[in-house]
Design a protein around this motif. Structure first.
Motif, PDB file in Angstrom:
ATOM      1  N   ASN A 103     -38.468 -12.903 -10.382  1.00  0.00           N
ATOM      2  CA  ASN A 103     -36.740 -12.494 -11.068  1.00  0.00           C
ATOM      3  C   ASN A 103     -35.902 -12.521  -9.887  1.00  0.00           C
ATOM      4  O   ASN A 103     -35.706 -11.773  -9.334  1.00  0.00           O
ATOM      5  CB  ASN A 103     -36.803 -11.362 -11.666  1.00  0.00           C
TER       6      ASN A 103
ATOM      7  N   ALA B 163     -40.158  -9.535 -16.850  1.00  0.00           N
ATOM      8  CA  ALA B 163     -39.792  -9.356 -15.455  1.00  0.00           C
ATOM      9  C   ALA B 163     -38.279  -8.923 -15.652  1.00  0.00           C
ATOM     10  O   ALA B 163     -37.719  -8.128 -14.773  1.00  0.00           O
ATOM     11  CB  ALA B 163     -39.672 -10.721 -14.809  1.00  0.00           C
TER      12      ALA B 163
ATOM     13  N   ALA C 130     -40.672  -6.974 -10.405  1.00  0.00           N
ATOM     14  CA  ALA C 130     -39.944  -7.996 -11.263  1.00  0.00           C
ATOM     15  C   ALA C 130     -40.078  -9.157 -10.081  1.00  0.00           C
ATOM     16  O   ALA C 130     -39.867 -10.380 -10.384  1.00  0.00           O
ATOM     17  CB  ALA C 130     -38.566  -7.703 -11.477  1.00  0.00           C
TER      18      ALA C 130
ATOM     19  N   LYS D 158     -38.356  -5.165 -16.413  1.00  0.00           N
ATOM     20  CA  LYS D 158     -38.645  -4.244 -15.092  1.00  0.00           C
ATOM     21  C   LYS D 158     -37.395  -4.517 -14.161  1.00  0.00           C
ATOM     22  O   LYS D 158     -37.093  -3.060 -13.646  1.00  0.00           O
ATOM     23  CB  LYS D 158     -39.825  -5.260 -14.352  1.00  0.00           C
ATOM     24  N   THR D 159     -36.585  -5.542 -14.371  1.00  0.00           N
ATOM     25  CA  THR D 159     -35.372  -5.228 -13.696  1.00  0.00           C
ATOM     26  C   THR D 159     -34.237  -4.402 -14.309  1.00  0.00           C
ATOM     27  O   THR D 159     -33.761  -3.526 -13.526  1.00  0.00           O
ATOM     28  CB  THR D 159     -34.601  -6.629 -13.345  1.00  0.00           C
TER      29      THR D 159
END
Length: 91
Positions: A71, A36, A66, A39-40
């Motif tokens: 997240n 996550a 995310a 992904k951010t």
């Protein structure tokens, strides 16, 4: 999370020469494994245009992935995009 941290080294130029494109490559590896935070980071790279052309729509796509993994940073970044209608429209 090793891939995420290698990406961070390249992004910041810590112990290696700063290279946003290499950072993004490492973050993509981690993101594709379901990380996550990675992904951010990929979303943030597209948000800023760091290592890639700026593209809010792609950034939002990564932030949404995310957010699905709970997240908080992605949630905040997504809220900013929504507030400023960057890559996503308010209903």
């Amino acid at each position: 999370q090793g891939d995420l941290y290698v990406g961070l080294l390249y992004d910041r130029g810590w112990a290696v020469e700063e290279d946003p494109q290499k950072a993004l490559e490492w973050w993509m590896k981690a993101a594709n494994k379901g990380d996550a935070d990675a992904k951010t980071a990929v979303g943030w790279a597209y948000h800023l245009g760091r290592g890639v052309d700026r593209n809010y729509e792609i950034a939002v796509t990564w932030y949404l992935e995310a957010v699905e993994l709970d997240n908080a940073c992605a949630r905040s970044n997504l809220a900013w995009c929504l507030l400023h209608e960057k890559g996503i429209e308010r209903d």
